[in-house]
Write an enzyme that holds these catalytic residues in place. Structure first.
Site, PDB file in Angstrom:
ATOM      1  N   ASN A   1       0.846  -1.187   0.000  1.00  0.00           N
ATOM      2  CA  ASN A   1       0.000   0.000   0.000  1.00  0.00           C
ATOM      3  C   ASN A   1       0.891   1.250   0.000  1.00  0.00           C
ATOM      4  OD1 ASN A   1      -1.571   2.259   1.037  1.00  0.00           O
ATOM      5  ND2 ASN A   1      -3.151   0.778   1.563  1.00  0.00           N
TER       6      ASN A   1
ATOM      7  N   HIS B   1       0.832   6.164   2.118  1.00  0.00           N
ATOM      8  CA  HIS B   1       1.572   7.093   2.970  1.00  0.00           C
ATOM      9  C   HIS B   1       2.780   7.716   2.288  1.00  0.00           C
ATOM     10  CE1 HIS B   1      -1.122   6.722   6.249  1.00  0.00           C
ATOM     11  NE2 HIS B   1      -1.026   5.409   6.247  1.00  0.00           N
TER      12      HIS B   1
ATOM     13  N   HIS C   1      -5.702   3.677  -1.659  1.00  0.00           N
ATOM     14  CA  HIS C   1      -7.030   4.007  -1.137  1.00  0.00           C
ATOM     15  C   HIS C   1      -7.384   5.439  -1.531  1.00  0.00           C
ATOM     16  CE1 HIS C   1      -9.793   4.200   2.702  1.00  0.00           C
ATOM     17  NE2 HIS C   1     -10.418   4.568   1.603  1.00  0.00           N
TER      18      HIS C   1
ATOM     19  N   ARG D   1      -9.641   8.194  -0.865  1.00  0.00           N
ATOM     20  CA  ARG D   1     -10.603   8.613   0.153  1.00  0.00           C
ATOM     21  C   ARG D   1     -11.459   9.777  -0.347  1.00  0.00           C
ATOM     22  NH1 ARG D   1     -10.387   7.536   5.606  1.00  0.00           N
ATOM     23  NH2 ARG D   1      -8.932   5.904   6.233  1.00  0.00           N
TER      24      ARG D   1
ATOM     25  N   ARG E   1      -7.123  12.840   1.082  1.00  0.00           N
ATOM     26  CA  ARG E   1      -6.049  13.239   2.004  1.00  0.00           C
ATOM     27  C   ARG E   1      -4.680  12.735   1.569  1.00  0.00           C
ATOM     28  NH1 ARG E   1      -7.593  10.005   7.445  1.00  0.00           N
ATOM     29  NH2 ARG E   1      -9.564  11.038   6.991  1.00  0.00           N
TER      30      ARG E   1
ATOM     31  N   GLU F   1      -8.644   0.541  -2.893  1.00  0.00           N
ATOM     32  CA  GLU F   1      -9.494   0.564  -1.709  1.00  0.00           C
ATOM     33  C   GLU F   1     -10.464   1.730  -1.840  1.00  0.00           C
ATOM     34  OE1 GLU F   1      -6.664  -1.456   1.704  1.00  0.00           O
ATOM     35  OE2 GLU F   1      -6.939   0.717   1.718  1.00  0.00           O
TER      36      GLU F   1
ATOM     37  N   THR G   1      -8.197   3.538   8.452  1.00  0.00           N
ATOM     38  CA  THR G   1      -9.391   2.709   8.583  1.00  0.00           C
ATOM     39  C   THR G   1      -9.355   1.952   9.901  1.00  0.00           C
ATOM     40  OG1 THR G   1      -9.436   2.458   6.179  1.00  0.00           O
ATOM     41  CG2 THR G   1     -10.798   0.952   7.468  1.00  0.00           C
TER      42      THR G   1
ATOM     43  N   GLU H   1     -10.880  -9.470   3.041  1.00  0.00           N
ATOM     44  CA  GLU H   1      -9.626  -9.094   3.681  1.00  0.00           C
ATOM     45  C   GLU H   1      -9.908  -8.984   5.175  1.00  0.00           C
ATOM     46  OE1 GLU H   1      -6.322  -5.476   3.966  1.00  0.00           O
ATOM     47  OE2 GLU H   1      -7.746  -5.510   2.288  1.00  0.00           O
TER      48      GLU H   1
ATOM     49  N   HIS I   1      -3.851  -4.514   7.887  1.00  0.00           N
ATOM     50  CA  HIS I   1      -4.009  -3.410   8.825  1.00  0.00           C
ATOM     51  C   HIS I   1      -3.117  -3.633  10.049  1.00  0.00           C
ATOM     52  CE1 HIS I   1      -5.895   0.336  10.070  1.00  0.00           C
ATOM     53  NE2 HIS I   1      -5.758  -0.105  11.304  1.00  0.00           N
TER      54      HIS I   1
END
Length: 241
Positions: free
Chosen positions: A7, A10, A43, A45, A49, A70, A101, A151, A191
């Site tokens: 992922n 970030h 992801h 959003r 963000r 996502e 999340t 998941e 996660h």
């Protein structure tokens, strides 16, 4: 062997801190692939963000493994997903105020809305995964509405304050994996997974993929993205180049 999907949200978080163009999450995705990632996760959003719409389209154009988008089960996100056409769309709950999340999708309590999104995506050959808690009710509901995959949310395991709590969460995850496989679902997990706990989760029988981002990006700050990904692949029992 359980596969690693990286992922890159970030990396985009760091870019958005200054509103510029660096670091480029697409470049990070390509480095992750080069180091052995089997797929890339991003992801989009509602508040944008970190990942932006343009990132997704560029990822779709350049990712050579598999792209997992996502997304919340909303009309806006479904429309974007049907334009991007990722290999997989993972439906997740989303709250504006959360940092990340925080819980699994309540499929059982929102069957109709989730089922409509699943159907719309599958009609365009996008596989659909549902991000759920290790709860038999959620596994059953996911199978009932025709999802391709679940998941399992591993946040409680990652945040366990004692070995006893961690052992209990691991048993719940294993039971959820077994139930999902029996229901004909493919299984991933994610996660809060890091270099200390990913190996155990990867070793669960039937676990197909782990989706990991934050811990890899943190290590990449010091060691570079390629080494951070190779290290995680090794932790999960894979071979590194």
């Amino acid at each position: 062997m359980t596969l690693l999907n990286v992922n890159i949200d970030h990396v985009a978080t760091l870019r958005q801190a200054r509103g510029g163009s660096e670091p480029d999450p697409v470049k990070a995705a390509l480095a992750a692939e080069k180091a052995g990632a089997a797929g890339i996760v991003a992801h989009l959003r509602e508040d944008r963000r970190h990942i932006l719409d343009g990132d997704l389209f560029e990822l779709r154009r350049r990712v050579s493994t598999r792209l997992n988008m996502e997304m919340a089960a909303t009309a806006e996100m479904t429309e974007i997903a049907l334009s991007v056409l990722p290999d997989t769309a993972t439906l997740v709950p989303e709250k504006r105020e959360e940092l990340t999340t925080e819980e699994g999708l309540d499929v059982a309590g929102n069957r109709r809305a989730v089922a409509e999104t699943v159907s719309a995506l599958q009609e365009k050959n996008v596989a659909v995964s549902l991000f759920i808690e290790s709860n038999p009710k959620q596994v059953e509901a996911s199978a009932d509405i025709g999802a391709d995959m679940v998941e399992i949310h591993t946040g409680a395991l990652a945040n366990a304050s004692s070995q006893k709590d961690a052992d209990r969460e691991m048993l719940l995850i294993k039971d959820a994996v077994s139930s999902a496989l029996s229901a004909g679902l493919r299984v991933a997990a994610g996660h809060g997974l890091d270099y200390g706990n990913a190996g155990a989760v990867a070793g669960i029988k039937g676990m197909e993929e782990l989706n990991i981002g934050y811990s890899i990006v943190c290590r990449a700050v010091f060691d570079g993205m390629e080494k951070a990904v190779r290290d995680m692949v090794a932790v999960m029992g894979g071979k590194t180049g």
